[in-house]
Scaffold this active site. Structure first.
Site, PDB file in Angstrom:
ATOM      1  N   CYS A 362       0.834  10.768  31.500  1.00 22.05           N
ATOM      2  CA  CYS A 362       0.880   9.370  31.970  1.00 22.05           C
ATOM      3  C   CYS A 362      -0.301   8.994  32.859  1.00 22.05           C
ATOM      4  CB  CYS A 362       2.144   9.112  32.779  1.00 22.05           C
ATOM      5  SG  CYS A 362       3.671   9.620  32.018  1.00 22.05           S
TER       6      CYS A 362
HETATM    7  O1  KQY Z   1       5.140   7.687  30.690  1.00 21.02           O
HETATM    8  C1  KQY Z   1       4.107   7.219  31.111  1.00 21.02           C
HETATM    9  N1  KQY Z   1       3.102   7.080  30.298  1.00 21.02           N
HETATM   10  C2  KQY Z   1       3.899   6.573  32.450  1.00 21.02           C
HETATM   11  C3  KQY Z   1       4.953   6.585  33.430  1.00 21.02           C
HETATM   12  C4  KQY Z   1       4.704   5.466  34.383  1.00 21.02           C
HETATM   13  C5  KQY Z   1       5.678   5.462  35.466  1.00 21.02           C
HETATM   14  C6  KQY Z   1       5.412   4.433  36.468  1.00 21.02           C
HETATM   15  N2  KQY Z   1       6.072   4.709  37.679  1.00 21.02           N
END
Ligand code: KQY
Length: 373
Positions: A362
């Site tokens: 992420c």
């Molecule tokens: O799963 C993802 N690509 C990102 C998670 C983002 C979380 C924001 N708090």
């Protein structure tokens, strides 16, 4: 001529019509983009522990590709000081640090050109379940990166975060209904309409729809926390054996879909299982270090976190995976090493990233090597 900085709406011309496609993460990269964590309502203790984790991730990825870290001006000196010299630090304002979701989805052309998709962004659900307000700086990141790189930017008409999709680079895309068809992202849109946008934008031919993402994932089920391609025709799925855990039914459901699906080439998918860490919960002392604001998602003691080893980054010669549970870290590392025999799997302590609601995948976004560059 000012072609590189052009922005094209999909209604005018599509990336597919121009010959662009999204490569798989395991294809060669030119670089990896990240952002610097700082907001105290996401990251505990003024983000100092999270910053250490981000430094470890950037350092590991920088072993095999250039890493850019975008930083708000007030943190520039601190980030430059903490990150090793081989990591390139640049001023790039953001509201938080989730480059996978706010950064570009890069496309390549067989003639060697690079382009990007600029999706609509509403902070994972806007005012209906979104994670913070405002998100104005996040929204400008793709435009700024397009300017820096001098590449075309295709503006897509749907709300989509990079973590909501994975591709095999050979025409197949993996996603979840829970996220892409959520009323807080694309109200009223059905599978067919979404598939058309994905075909036009990424040049994929086949979408494999998993029903749901991980239990209590605050992104409304990003696929990058549950399942991803490790090679054409092969996926790795986060797996929970405990039948009393709500995650078990989610994994079974996903397995059933994957085992009965074929990819764009008509081949059956091979599914590898990766154990699920935990269950993991926010501790009292962890929550006490996080600011509670009405404009952002609460992070309370006892809240279950959507921890998953699938949230790893595939670099040119490394795979950077989160370490989340001492009882299972080594087993998970072994599975990944077996799946990526030509890359070194590096584990990075990642609980601090998970406390912010995501993980290594992420916070990273690969910039593929354009074929002839
Ligand atoms: O799963 C993802 N690509 C990102 C998670 C983002 C979380 C924001 N708090």
């Amino acid at each position: 001529m000012n072609v590189p900085m052009s922005a094209t709406a999909l209604a005018e011309s599509t990336p597919k019509a121009q010959g662009y496609a999204m490569p798989a993460e395991f294809a060669p990269h030119d670089a990896c983009w990240m952002l610097w964590p700082q907001r105290p309502d996401t990251w505990r203790f003024g983000a100092k522990p999270a910053q250490q984790a981000f430094v470890a991730v950037a350092t590991a990825i920088a072993e095999s590709e250039t890493v850019y870290v975008g930083v708000n001006d007030e943190q520039y000196e601190n980030a430059r000081h903490q990150l090793p010299p081989q990591v390139r630090v640049l001023e790039l304002s953001s509201n938080d640090a989730w480059m996978r979701d706010v950064g570009p989805t890069f496309l390549t052309h067989p003639d060697g050109r690079l382009a990007m998709v600029d999706w609509q962004f509403n902070a994972w659900g806007g005012l209906d379940g979104g994670l913070y307000f405002p998100w104005d700086k996040d929204k400008r990141i793709r435009t700024k990166i397009a300017e820096m790189l001098g590449i075309p930017r295709f503006v897509a008409p749907v709300v989509l975060e990079g973590g909501a999709i994975h591709v095999d680079g050979e025409g197949t895309l993996l996603t979840t209904e829970e996220c892409l068809l959520n009323a807080n992202r694309n109200p009223g849109m059905n599978r067919e309409a979404m598939e058309q946008v994905l075909r036009d934008t990424l040049s994929i031919e086949k979408v494999v729809w998993l029903p749901r993402g991980c239990h209590l994932d605050e992104t409304d089920g990003h696929v990058d926390n549950l399942c991803c391609f490790v090679a054409p025709g092969e996926v790795v799925l986060s797996w929970c054996d405990d039948e009393t855990d709500p995650q078990h039914a989610i994994c079974r459901e996903a397995l059933q879909v994957l085992e009965s699906s074929t990819d764009a080439k008509g081949s059956k998918l091979r599914v590898h299982k990766l154990p699920q860490p935990g269950p993991l919960f926010i501790e009292e002392d962890e929550a006490s270090g996080i600011d509670r604001l009405s404009s952002s998602h609460p992070r309370r003691p006892g809240d279950r976190m959507a921890g998953s080893y699938v949230n790893f980054y595939i670099g040119n010669s490394v795979v950077v995976m989160p370490l989340l549970d001492p009882a299972l870290d080594e087993q998970a590392r072994g599975v990944l090493q077996g799946l990526f025999p030509d890359r070194r799997v590096i584990g990075v302590p990642a609980r601090e990233i998970l406390l912010g609601g995501g993980n290594i995948h992420c916070i990273t976004q690969q910039q593929p090597k354009a074929p002839l560059s």
